[in-house]
Design an enzyme around this catalytic site. Structure first.
Site, PDB file in Angstrom:
ATOM      1  N   ASN A 127       0.835  -1.212   0.000  1.00  0.00           N
ATOM      2  CA  ASN A 127       0.000   0.000   0.000  1.00  0.00           C
ATOM      3  C   ASN A 127       0.869   1.261   0.000  1.00  0.00           C
ATOM      4  O   ASN A 127       0.596   2.221  -0.728  1.00  0.00           O
ATOM      5  CB  ASN A 127      -0.927   0.013   1.218  1.00  0.00           C
ATOM      6  CG  ASN A 127      -2.098  -0.951   1.069  1.00  0.00           C
ATOM      7  OD1 ASN A 127      -2.441  -1.347  -0.051  1.00  0.00           O
ATOM      8  ND2 ASN A 127      -2.706  -1.333   2.174  1.00  0.00           N
ATOM      9  N   TYR A 173       7.799 -12.530  11.013  1.00  0.00           N
ATOM     10  CA  TYR A 173       8.577 -11.287  10.946  1.00  0.00           C
ATOM     11  C   TYR A 173       9.686 -11.408   9.897  1.00  0.00           C
ATOM     12  O   TYR A 173       9.799 -10.572   8.994  1.00  0.00           O
ATOM     13  CB  TYR A 173       9.169 -11.010  12.321  1.00  0.00           C
ATOM     14  CG  TYR A 173       9.919  -9.704  12.463  1.00  0.00           C
ATOM     15  CD1 TYR A 173       9.240  -8.485  12.534  1.00  0.00           C
ATOM     16  CD2 TYR A 173      11.308  -9.680  12.567  1.00  0.00           C
ATOM     17  CE1 TYR A 173       9.936  -7.291  12.707  1.00  0.00           C
ATOM     18  CE2 TYR A 173      12.005  -8.494  12.739  1.00  0.00           C
ATOM     19  CZ  TYR A 173      11.315  -7.299  12.806  1.00  0.00           C
ATOM     20  OH  TYR A 173      12.008  -6.115  12.975  1.00  0.00           O
TER      21      TYR A 173
END
Ligand code: NAD
Ligand code: UDP
Length: 342
Positions: A127, A173
């Site tokens: 995004n 992660y």
């Protein structure tokens, strides 16, 4: 949506460049994760340099108090937003630089909701890259030494591909960040977005959360309180610790450099976890009581950045000694503890 003093509509209509009376070029900068530990220090530094900052943060691990503090700068705007949700470019306005620091960094915190951690790193980074592409902004990803996993070479150079368990508890992660790096590279080659990749090594200092579970915050707060500290495993695993103000300088230097390939940022003085415990005790002049706790799954055995590239390309190196940084961190925790008891 919560705002800093300037308000979003006003911020959105700002010029990208203004000339401050000092002659410094004012840039409008988006900092995703700006309410977090490193992000807040970065926002403060950029605002101090006279830039306009839009902080986009979901407050998952960030602090509303930090946002209030930064709101004292008229050039600060806060957008309460999850970067993994669609971003309204109109709300953000035109920006010239995008720093993406949005993601919990503490293993305990990023493992609490592993799906969310992956979404933040992959969908969220995408995004923000879209936003940078449309705005023609330069984009910097806060990646991590964790892309090297539990490394089999030392020190870790940027051309080392790493050793990561794709299904272990750290994978959300580590692999999230590896995918984020791949996305950044893809936007660079496919859409010509001007990108930077910072591989950040362990960073500590004032502004850390007392209860984030990281080794420096745990050791400093417990030794200050006279409580025993826990060593996970044999304590011979190593890390290198960089003071937050040094890291902020490095991030800004990388953003303003022409280096589009990944760069290690950090300090390279390697200490074991047990050595760190005794060092904290010496620096604070307090007794240290160690307790052994089970080793964490997939805990990297050693970690040390090769910083040749960052010295050569950025001419940067950390200047705060670990002893001085720990003293400043302890002073911060002592101060915030007093306030919480007030
Ligand atoms: P932090 O947890 O203190 O800050 C992260 C910030 O991102 C918080 O304010 C949090 O609310 C925000 N955030 C998380 N998910 C979000 C989402 N989906 N949308 C919007 N905001 C979101 O962590 P930090 O120590 O300041 O680390 C900052 C960045 O640096 C992270 O990307 C981290 O991976 C990277 N990094 C940090 C270290 C370190 O030692 N601190 C080491 C390597 C890499
Ligand atoms: N660690 C420890 N006791 C603690 C917290 C951490 O022994 O109270 C160890 C942990 O196992 C790891 C190192 O300290 O080997 C660094 O942990 P941290 O969570 O700060 O960062 P990371 O593992 O992401 O480098």
């Amino acid at each position: 949506m919560t705002k800093g003093n300037s308000g979003l509509a006003q911020a959105g209509s700002n010029n990208i460049y203004n000339k401050a009376s000092s002659g410094i070029e004012i840039v409008r900068i988006l900092v995703a994760g700006g309410a977090g530990f490193i992000g807040a220090a970065l926002c403060e530094k950029l605002l101090g340099l006279g830039h306009a900052v839009v902080c986009v943060d979901s407050l998952q691990t960030g602090s509303a108090q930090v946002v209030d503090r930064l709101g004292a700068f008229t050039a600060f705007t806060f957008l309460h937003q999850d970067i993994a949700q669609p971003l309204d470019a109109g709300l953000v306005g035109t920006v010239e630089q995008v720093y993406n620091l949005a993601c919990p960094a503490s293993p305990r915190q990023y493992q609490q909701d592993p799906v969310k951690t992956i979404e933040t790193n992959v969908i969220g980074t995408r995004n923000l890259l879209e936003l940078a592409r449309i705005a023609r902004a330069r984009f910097l990803l806060a990646s991590t030494s964790e892309v090297y996993g539990s490394p089999q070479q030392k020190p870790q150079r940027e051309d080392y591909w790493g050793n990561v368990n794709t299904t272990g508890p750290r994978a959300c992660y580590d692999e999230g960040k590896r995918c984020a790096e791949a996305l950044v590279q893809a936007y660079h080659t496919q859409h010509q977005v001007d990108t930077r990749i910072a591989r950040i090594f362990n960073t500590y200092g004032p502004g850390m959360q007392r209860d984030d579970g990281r080794v420096v915050s745990n050791f400093v707060t417990r030794i200050l309180d006279g409580a025993p500290i826990e060593i996970y495993g044999d304590g011979r695993q190593t890390r290198c610790f960089c003071y937050v103000d040094d890291m902020v300088e490095a991030l800004i230097a990388l953003m303003t450099s022409e280096c589009v390939t990944p760069m290690n940022l950090g300090a390279d003085r390697e200490v074991s976890v047990v050595e760190l415990a005794h060092l904290v005790g010496r620096v604070l002049e307090k007794p240290v009581t160690l307790r052994v706790a089970p080793a964490l799954v997939d805990d990297p055995r050693e970690r040390q950045p090769d910083l040749e590239k960052c010295r050569r390309v950025l001419g940067w190196q950390a200047t705060t000694s670990l002893e001085m940084g720990l003293l400043k961190t302890a002073a911060f925790f002592a101060r915030t503890q007093e306030h919480s008891h007030a």
